[in-house]
Design an enzyme around this catalytic site. Structure first.
Site, PDB file in Angstrom:
ATOM      1  N   LEU A   1      -2.744  -8.942  -0.278  1.00  0.00           N
ATOM      2  CA  LEU A   1      -3.704 -10.098  -0.067  1.00  0.00           C
ATOM      3  C   LEU A   1      -4.479  -9.657   1.318  1.00  0.00           C
ATOM      4  O   LEU A   1      -3.862  -9.293   2.223  1.00  0.00           O
ATOM      5  CB  LEU A   1      -3.256 -11.168  -0.185  1.00  0.00           C
ATOM      6  CG  LEU A   1      -2.668 -11.573  -1.572  1.00  0.00           C
ATOM      7  CD1 LEU A   1      -2.082 -12.814  -1.679  1.00  0.00           C
ATOM      8  CD2 LEU A   1      -3.950 -11.325  -2.648  1.00  0.00           C
ATOM      9  N   PRO A   2      -5.606 -10.302   1.611  1.00  0.00           N
ATOM     10  CA  PRO A   2      -6.328  -9.921   2.958  1.00  0.00           C
ATOM     11  C   PRO A   2      -5.786 -10.526   4.107  1.00  0.00           C
ATOM     12  O   PRO A   2      -5.918 -10.312   5.144  1.00  0.00           O
ATOM     13  CB  PRO A   2      -7.737 -10.609   2.694  1.00  0.00           C
ATOM     14  CG  PRO A   2      -7.736 -11.353   1.514  1.00  0.00           C
ATOM     15  CD  PRO A   2      -6.353 -10.867   0.563  1.00  0.00           C
TER      16      PRO A   2
ATOM     17  N   THR B   1      -0.780  -7.602   5.393  1.00  0.00           N
ATOM     18  CA  THR B   1      -0.476  -7.670   6.649  1.00  0.00           C
ATOM     19  C   THR B   1      -0.613  -9.345   7.225  1.00  0.00           C
ATOM     20  O   THR B   1      -1.794  -9.542   7.087  1.00  0.00           O
ATOM     21  CB  THR B   1      -1.539  -6.755   7.649  1.00  0.00           C
ATOM     22  OG1 THR B   1      -1.390  -5.438   7.157  1.00  0.00           O
ATOM     23  CG2 THR B   1      -1.054  -6.646   8.983  1.00  0.00           C
TER      24      THR B   1
ATOM     25  N   LYS C   1       4.502  -3.875  11.759  1.00  0.00           N
ATOM     26  CA  LYS C   1       3.304  -3.490  11.541  1.00  0.00           C
ATOM     27  C   LYS C   1       2.100  -3.911  12.518  1.00  0.00           C
ATOM     28  O   LYS C   1       1.482  -3.345  12.904  1.00  0.00           O
ATOM     29  CB  LYS C   1       2.812  -4.292   9.836  1.00  0.00           C
ATOM     30  CG  LYS C   1       1.381  -4.065   9.607  1.00  0.00           C
ATOM     31  CD  LYS C   1       0.967  -2.629   9.264  1.00  0.00           C
ATOM     32  CE  LYS C   1      -0.500  -2.637   8.989  1.00  0.00           C
ATOM     33  NZ  LYS C   1      -1.183  -1.372   8.830  1.00  0.00           N
TER      34      LYS C   1
END
Ligand code: NAD
Length: 294
Positions: A64-65, A95, A170
């Site tokens: 998902l964004p 992320t 990340k």
């Protein structure tokens, strides 16, 4: 094995596509129904969140964004956490902030589920070629369970540490990438302003102590590297909007532990300026345009 996949954007669509094999039933869902149609044509099953049919899935993957989409999906408006079977494996590849990941782990644990935060590196090309690296946070047992599934979509499944560590790793990686991109672009603009050929300067720095991943694989100067987004008008690749989001996550993550990240803060400001100049949908290497303005 039955897998439910949520979020079929630039990354999620090819990733879900790799899971469609005779051994898997893959249920797919996106807020945008046209994205679901494409995967159904490839052999996936359409997932209706309100139906019972997909609840036999024991692996749940999300791509998902941002964090609020993760919250919405799992425990806010869509509440799929309350629909998933106990014992299921939850893999969030989005992320997001480490605190969102830790919340997801806690909610999964409360319900007897196993969870990994597993954001990816490798971009859209890596998602299409199934060569992604997964940076995983969670228990060793969860990693062992997830590995064969993740290996359908990527080459490297790496363990960063306990819950939330994949998201921390990340964010550190993308902050470093942004700083490296800005530094490389700045060096190229200076050299070219003095009349150097950008391809020659790039090759010299690649063979000197300035050598880095951006010079090797992702040169921001148009035409120097035919495969890089800079050589196709900064289309495709990793958007300015997403890099700006990740640099914002770096600030929040640093604030949680009172760690100073001065270059990360400067990179965030430069990407904010660049984004407000109308470049949000271009690849992040287009930052060189903002740096070239005298
Ligand atoms: P994207 O915007 O192309 O896709 C996101 C998809 O999620 C969209 O199709 C959207 O409709 C869908 N969506 C939003 N909320 C939803 C919900 N509640 N339920 C179901 N679907 C929902 O984004 P992307 O480029 O695929 O990136 C996804 C994630 O991967 C982001 O967190 C990004 O930071 C990360 N990432 C992207 C890249 C890249 O190169 N694009 C590289 C590494 C990591």
């Amino acid at each position: 094995m039955e897998i439910a996949f949520f979020g079929l954007g630039h990354m999620g669509a090819p990733m879900a596509g790799h899971l469609i094999t005779p051994a898997h039933t893959v249920w797919v869902y996106d807020l945008d129904a046209t994205k679901v149609d494409d995967l159904v044509r490839q052999g996936a099953q359409r997932l209706d969140p309100d139906s019972e049919a997909w609840r036999s899935a024991t692996v749940i993957i999300s791509m998902l964004p941002h964090g609020s989409a993760v919250e919405q999906l799992y425990w806010d408006s869509m509440k799929i956490m309350d629909k998933v079977k106990p014992g299921s494996l939850i893999l969030d590849c989005s992320t997001v902030s480490p605190s969102t990941s830790r919340q997801l782990h806690a909610k999964a644990q409360e319900r007897g589920m196993v969870c990994l935060d597993a954001p990816v590196s490798g971009g859209v090309g890596g998602a299409q070629a199934a060569t992604l690296s997964f940076l995983c946070g969670g228990s060793t047992e969860a990693l062992q369970q997830a590995r064969p599934i993740l290996e359908h979509m990527g080459q490297h499944v790496l363990h960063a540490g306990p819950a939330g560590s994949g998201s921390v790793a990340k964010i550190c990686n993308n902050m470093l990438l942004a700083i490296q991109m800005i530094g490389t672009a700045e060096a190229l603009t200076l050299g070219v302003a003095h009349g150097l050929d950008p391809a020659v300067l790039s090759e010299l720095m690649r063979n000197s102590s300035g050598q880095n991943w951006v010079l090797d694989r992702y040169n921001p100067w148009p035409g120097v590297m035919p495969s890089a987004p800079a050589s196709r008008d900064y289309q495709g690749g990793f958007s300015v909007q997403l890099m700006h989001k990740d640099l914002g996550l770096a600030q929040d993550t640093a604030a949680q532990v009172q760690q100073g990240i001065p270059l990360g803060a400067l990179a965030l400001q430069l990407y904010a300026l660049h984004q407000s100049g109308g470049h949000q949908h271009e690849d992040f290497s287009s930052i060189i345009k903002t740096l070239m303005v005298p």
